[in-house]
Design an enzyme around this catalytic site. Structure first.
Site, PDB file in Angstrom:
ATOM      1  N   LYS A  34       0.873  -1.337   0.033  1.00  0.00           N
ATOM      2  CA  LYS A  34      -0.122   0.022   0.166  1.00  0.00           C
ATOM      3  C   LYS A  34       0.798   1.316   0.124  1.00  0.00           C
ATOM      4  CE  LYS A  34      -1.801   1.646   4.144  1.00  0.00           C
ATOM      5  NZ  LYS A  34      -1.566   3.178   4.214  1.00  0.00           N
ATOM      6  N   ASN A  35       1.722   1.091   0.750  1.00  0.00           N
ATOM      7  CA  ASN A  35       2.698   2.546   1.072  1.00  0.00           C
ATOM      8  C   ASN A  35       3.660   2.697   0.035  1.00  0.00           C
ATOM      9  OD1 ASN A  35       1.107   2.906   3.187  1.00  0.00           O
ATOM     10  ND2 ASN A  35       2.610   2.603   4.676  1.00  0.00           N
ATOM     11  N   CYS A  89      -5.043  12.748  11.955  1.00  0.00           N
ATOM     12  CA  CYS A  89      -5.642  11.449  11.897  1.00  0.00           C
ATOM     13  C   CYS A  89      -5.853  10.877  13.170  1.00  0.00           C
ATOM     14  CB  CYS A  89      -5.286  10.686  10.637  1.00  0.00           C
ATOM     15  SG  CYS A  89      -3.715   9.697  11.427  1.00  0.00           S
ATOM     16  N   ARG A 105      -0.142  14.791  12.588  1.00  0.00           N
ATOM     17  CA  ARG A 105       0.139  14.408  11.323  1.00  0.00           C
ATOM     18  C   ARG A 105       0.814  15.715  10.587  1.00  0.00           C
ATOM     19  NH1 ARG A 105      -1.218   9.384   9.883  1.00  0.00           N
ATOM     20  NH2 ARG A 105       0.308   9.213   8.496  1.00  0.00           N
ATOM     21  N   LEU A 116       7.659  19.791   7.261  1.00  0.00           N
ATOM     22  CA  LEU A 116       8.882  19.280   6.407  1.00  0.00           C
ATOM     23  C   LEU A 116       8.278  19.484   5.097  1.00  0.00           C
ATOM     24  CD1 LEU A 116      10.072  16.278   8.806  1.00  0.00           C
ATOM     25  CD2 LEU A 116      10.715  18.898   8.810  1.00  0.00           C
ATOM     26  N   ASP A 122       4.272   0.640  12.077  1.00  0.00           N
ATOM     27  CA  ASP A 122       2.949   0.100  11.535  1.00  0.00           C
ATOM     28  C   ASP A 122       2.974  -1.175  11.994  1.00  0.00           C
ATOM     29  OD1 ASP A 122       3.374   1.730   8.190  1.00  0.00           O
ATOM     30  OD2 ASP A 122       2.666   2.401  10.211  1.00  0.00           O
ATOM     31  N   ARG A 140      -8.547  -0.306   4.813  1.00  0.00           N
ATOM     32  CA  ARG A 140      -7.779   0.552   4.054  1.00  0.00           C
ATOM     33  C   ARG A 140      -6.406  -0.116   3.880  1.00  0.00           C
ATOM     34  NH1 ARG A 140      -6.130   5.187   7.485  1.00  0.00           N
ATOM     35  NH2 ARG A 140      -4.983   5.349   5.508  1.00  0.00           N
TER      36      ARG A 140
HETATM   37  C1  EPZ Z   1       4.133   6.831   6.071  1.00  0.00           C
HETATM   38  O1  EPZ Z   1       3.305   7.883   6.855  1.00  0.00           O
HETATM   39  C2  EPZ Z   1       3.205   5.638   5.983  1.00  0.00           C
HETATM   40  N1  EPZ Z   1       2.116   6.080   5.319  1.00  0.00           N
HETATM   41  C3  EPZ Z   1       2.629   5.437   7.360  1.00  0.00           C
HETATM   42  O2  EPZ Z   1       1.824   4.229   7.250  1.00  0.00           O
HETATM   43  C4  EPZ Z   1       4.027   5.203   8.207  1.00  0.00           C
HETATM   44  O3  EPZ Z   1       3.638   4.881   9.781  1.00  0.00           O
HETATM   45  C5  EPZ Z   1       4.819   6.408   8.406  1.00  0.00           C
HETATM   46  O4  EPZ Z   1       5.391   6.970   7.055  1.00  0.00           O
HETATM   47  C6  EPZ Z   1       6.058   6.074   9.248  1.00  0.00           C
HETATM   48  O5  EPZ Z   1       6.900   4.839   8.712  1.00  0.00           O
HETATM   49  C7  EPZ Z   1       2.106   6.084   3.786  1.00  0.00           C
HETATM   50  O6  EPZ Z   1       3.363   5.809   3.417  1.00  0.00           O
HETATM   51  C8  EPZ Z   1       0.934   6.368   3.180  1.00  0.00           C
HETATM   52  P1  EPZ Z   1       6.108  10.653   8.342  1.00  0.00           P
HETATM   53  P2  EPZ Z   1       3.835   9.657   6.841  1.00  0.00           P
HETATM   54  O7  EPZ Z   1       5.984  11.540   7.244  1.00  0.00           O
HETATM   55  O8  EPZ Z   1       4.547   9.854   5.537  1.00  0.00           O
HETATM   56  C9  EPZ Z   1       6.170  13.870  11.797  1.00  0.00           C
HETATM   57  C10 EPZ Z   1      -0.153   2.792   7.598  1.00  0.00           C
HETATM   58  O9  EPZ Z   1      -0.362   2.282   8.598  1.00  0.00           O
HETATM   59  N2  EPZ Z   1       6.287  14.723  10.444  1.00  0.00           N
HETATM   60  O10 EPZ Z   1       7.383   9.463   8.332  1.00  0.00           O
HETATM   61  O11 EPZ Z   1       2.839  10.353   7.086  1.00  0.00           O
HETATM   62  C11 EPZ Z   1       4.916  12.885  11.720  1.00  0.00           C
HETATM   63  O12 EPZ Z   1       4.077  13.643  12.644  1.00  0.00           O
HETATM   64  C12 EPZ Z   1       0.401   4.451   7.775  1.00  0.00           C
HETATM   65  O13 EPZ Z   1       0.077   1.986   6.603  1.00  0.00           O
HETATM   66  C13 EPZ Z   1       6.352  15.997  10.732  1.00  0.00           C
HETATM   67  O14 EPZ Z   1       6.567  16.366  11.991  1.00  0.00           O
HETATM   68  O15 EPZ Z   1       4.995   9.538   8.023  1.00  0.00           O
HETATM   69  C14 EPZ Z   1       5.175  11.720  12.413  1.00  0.00           C
HETATM   70  O16 EPZ Z   1       5.260  11.891  13.732  1.00  0.00           O
HETATM   71  C15 EPZ Z   1       0.336   4.960   8.935  1.00  0.00           C
HETATM   72  N3  EPZ Z   1       6.300  17.089  10.081  1.00  0.00           N
HETATM   73  C16 EPZ Z   1       6.547  11.461  11.921  1.00  0.00           C
HETATM   74  O17 EPZ Z   1       7.033  12.508  11.512  1.00  0.00           O
HETATM   75  C17 EPZ Z   1       6.160  16.661   8.604  1.00  0.00           C
HETATM   76  O18 EPZ Z   1       6.067  17.445   7.816  1.00  0.00           O
HETATM   77  C18 EPZ Z   1       6.671  10.344  10.828  1.00  0.00           C
HETATM   78  O19 EPZ Z   1       5.853  10.872   9.768  1.00  0.00           O
HETATM   79  C19 EPZ Z   1       6.117  15.378   8.306  1.00  0.00           C
HETATM   80  C20 EPZ Z   1       6.093  14.381   9.273  1.00  0.00           C
END
Ligand code: EPZ
Length: 417
Positions: free
Chosen positions: A22-23, A116, A121, A125, A305, A397
């Site tokens: 999915k990701n 969410c 979220r 960045l 995850d 999902r």
């Molecule tokens: C991706 O989400 C995945 N989703 C998530 O999977 C996964 O848990 C996550 O990466 C971490 O591995 C998809 O790929 C669609 P991040 P993403 O940006 O990109 C903070 C699932 O269950 N952050 O690495 O949203 C954020 O708040 C889902 O399949 C900022 O502060 O994850 C979080 O605490 C859930 N500012 C941390 O970084 C930003 O601009 C990780 O977020 C962006 C993120």
């Protein structure tokens, strides 16, 4: 309301093929807007998130056809750079369209994705990086109005190896003038899949999988055909289902390298695991051993995850395990639901202490998010009696035909849509 009805106690055994990730599918579906041509994607799982991405692509003028697990996306007809608000609010990861549409059209309007079930979220960045590449982004009335006459290659240092931010920068940089460097980039396997996809189109991306990624801007991209990598989290979830039911499972179409941290923890709790090429066999112990601690970290650390699924396992282990969730602020919502099934869990902020109990008992519980819901299903498979997992929609999902897969392994499960 959709719900899973499970009667626990059956050992799961048999063979399962893991589908596309999915990701990986989601960012690659966004990337299909870049070439303005035909994109053929293989091994696409049937997930509600993929349906939403399809609706977004169609809403901006692309055509999408599904035949089995193959998706053909023609982005030549792209005629709109405004992403429908209702779809963004339904799936926050649609923010991944930001970089791709900005690169293709020079403009994009998208509503703020917001938080969410697992945390606020933020996308700071993403926005800071795109601004450093020359994008003008105005945040007004809950919308992002983005414009970039020309995106310029630049050096970007991420404060945190954000998966989404790394992907958005790569997509925005594909046509940018010059070379973009991302330091402290996310190293997840899905980033490597995105790099391979873009390079197959004629892009010039290198370094994915390491902390530094380089994107050299190009003028044009061509049509492409691509096979999505297997879903490492779905693979981990199936292995956990066999582990919690004292079962024996054989997975094919997995990449063991992508789930080393998960395999390590499953071995630590007493599972016997044999990985060979793209297959994995797991034989569970009679009683799961408590793993001292599980700390979620960016890849290649233990994936957030899989935190809730691992917690389900530890609720019936022979001791005490400490969980530390370092990635998301609010990702222990499954704990109170597991407690309703007789688990002993103490949550304090980003730490949860799990004391194994002899057995869980069936109850009516609530899936609050995708992976937390999967954890409740795992617990139900091992619990004595009947469990009803409500709000099954969350689970749709990220898991393709979960009811059929678990039934084929011997589970007593029904999914009432
Ligand atoms: C991706 O989400 C995945 N989703 C998530 O999977 C996964 O848990 C996550 O990466 C971490 O591995 C998809 O790929 C669609 P991040 P993403 O940006 O990109 C903070 C699932 O269950 N952050 O690495 O949203 C954020 O708040 C889902 O399949 C900022 O502060 O994850 C979080 O605490 C859930 N500012 C941390 O970084 C930003 O601009 C990780 O977020 C962006 C993120």
């Amino acid at each position: 309301m959709s719900k899973f009805v499970i009667v626990g106690g059956n050992k799961l055994s048999g063979e399962v093929r893991v589908g596309g990730a999915k990701n990986s599918v989601l960012p690659i579906m966004a990337a299909t807007v870049l070439n303005g041509k035909l994109n053929v994607l293989h091994d696409i799982p049937k997930l509600s998130d993929v349906i939403i991405m399809t609706e977004i692509l169609e809403s901006i003028g692309c055509t999408v056809e599904r035949e089995g697990t193959t998706l053909s996306i023609d982005s030549s007809g792209l005629n709109n750079y405004q992403i429908p608000e209702n779809l963004v609010r339904e799936m926050r990861s649609s923010i991944i369209f930001l970089g791709a549409i900005l690169a293709r059209c020079g403009k994009v309007v998208i509503s703020y994705p917001g938080g969410c079930e697992i945390g606020p979220r933020p996308i700071d960045l993403h926005l800071r990086s795109l601004r450093e590449m020359g994008a003008k982004i105005v945040e007004k009335h809950g919308f992002l109005f983005c414009e970039a006459k020309e995106l310029k290659g630049t050096e970007i240092q991420l404060d945190f190896p954000s998966v989404g931010a790394t992907e958005n920068i790569i997509l925005a940089a594909v046509f940018a003038k010059g070379t973009t460097t991302i330091r402290n980039a996310a190293r997840e396997p899905e980033i490597i899949d995105l790099e391979n996809y873009i390079n197959a189109m004629g892009g010039k991306v290198s370094g994915a999988g390491s902390a530094t990624i380089y994107i050299e801007g190009v003028e044009e991209l061509n049509s492409v055909e691509h096979q999505i990598i297997p879903d490492r989290i779905v693979a981990g979830t199936y292995l956990a289902a066999a582990a919690i039911t004292k079962g024996n499972i054989f997975l094919n179409n997995v990449i063991p390298e992508h789930i080393q941290s998960i395999l390590y923890k499953l071995k630590e709790c007493g599972c016997h695991i044999v990985s060979k090429n793209n297959t994995i066999r797991l034989e569970a112990p009679e009683k799961l051993i408590a793993v001292d601690s599980i700390k979620t970290l960016p890849y290649p650390g233990f994936p957030t995850d899989m935190q809730s699924q691992m917690m389900a396992l530890m609720t019936v282990s022979d001791g005490i395990s400490v969980f530390i969730e370092t990635i998301f602020e609010n990702r222990f919502k499954h704990a109170e639901e597991l407690t309703r099934m007789g688990a002993s869990i103490k949550v304090d902020g980003r730490v949860a202490i799990v004391k194994g109990v002899k057995k869980l008992t069936g109850a009516t519980v609530n899936a609050k998010d995708l992976r937390g819901g999967a954890a409740l299903i795992l617990a139900a498979l091992a619990a004595e009696g009947k469990t009803i997992v409500e709000h099954g929609k969350h689970i749709e999902r990220g898991y393709d035909h979960l009811e059929e897969v678990l039934k084929s392994l011997g589970a007593n499960i029904k999914y009432l849509k």
